[in-house]
Design a protein around this motif. Sequence first.
Motif, PDB file in Angstrom:
ATOM      1  N   SER A   1      -2.387 -14.351   6.853  1.00  0.00           N
ATOM      2  CA  SER A   1      -1.266 -13.826   6.056  1.00  0.00           C
ATOM      3  C   SER A   1      -0.199 -13.172   6.932  1.00  0.00           C
ATOM      4  N   ASP A   2      -0.399 -13.199   8.256  1.00  0.00           N
ATOM      5  CA  ASP A   2       0.580 -12.683   9.215  1.00  0.00           C
ATOM      6  C   ASP A   2       0.974 -11.238   8.911  1.00  0.00           C
ATOM      7  N   ARG A   3      -0.064 -10.363   8.756  1.00  0.00           N
ATOM      8  CA  ARG A   3       0.251  -8.962   8.477  1.00  0.00           C
ATOM      9  C   ARG A   3      -0.825  -8.048   9.033  1.00  0.00           C
ATOM     10  N   PHE A   4      -0.382  -6.835   9.388  1.00  0.00           N
ATOM     11  CA  PHE A   4      -1.299  -5.783   9.805  1.00  0.00           C
ATOM     12  C   PHE A   4      -1.876  -5.118   8.561  1.00  0.00           C
ATOM     13  N   VAL A   5      -3.072  -4.556   8.712  1.00  0.00           N
ATOM     14  CA  VAL A   5      -3.699  -3.785   7.649  1.00  0.00           C
ATOM     15  C   VAL A   5      -4.323  -2.530   8.266  1.00  0.00           C
ATOM     16  N   ALA A   6      -4.452  -1.494   7.459  1.00  0.00           N
ATOM     17  CA  ALA A   6      -5.087  -0.256   7.902  1.00  0.00           C
ATOM     18  C   ALA A   6      -6.070   0.190   6.831  1.00  0.00           C
ATOM     19  N   LEU A   7      -7.278   0.512   7.243  1.00  0.00           N
ATOM     20  CA  LEU A   7      -8.281   1.097   6.361  1.00  0.00           C
ATOM     21  C   LEU A   7      -8.434   2.561   6.739  1.00  0.00           C
ATOM     22  N   TYR A   8      -8.393   3.436   5.735  1.00  0.00           N
ATOM     23  CA  TYR A   8      -8.400   4.888   5.932  1.00  0.00           C
ATOM     24  C   TYR A   8      -9.611   5.486   5.251  1.00  0.00           C
TER      25      TYR A   8
END
Length: 155
Positions: A82-89
């Motif tokens: 999907s050509d995107r960064f993700v962050a899990l918090y």
Amino acid sequence: MAAEPIGGMMRNAEMAKLGGLVGQWTTTISNAWFIEPPGTTVPGITTIEWFGESLLAVRTQFGGGRHVHSEMSLVLGRSDPSDRFVALYQDDRGVCRQYAMTFDGGHWTMTREDPDMHQRFIADVETDRILGRWEASQDAGRTWRKDFDLTFERA
């Protein structure tokens, strides 16, 4: 997926763009509407390190002195399809959240649009300093309030 060799291993090329974040940072919360008295700052320390070749682990501890101790962690990653960064918090209150993330070297954002609230982190990134702020919206992003400023200084 494009990758670049790092010490015999292949690092995801898009994730490699986050490499400037790696290191030890002194961290300060300031201008928080929920901390009394106004003008109070809360010191912390943040460690950002590679977790494997395609993830970054961000660990922050705040507190000390008269401040309550708290911890939060992020795992920064990427979805290549999907050509995107993700962050899990996650934090020591038991809160878990997922953020969409952008990073272009000089500007870093994390956003979420969940039923309980919308939230965003907006930061300007320099070599040895990150000047950011957390904001929240209770009305699906129509109006925003600043929760606090968050400053990182390379240790």
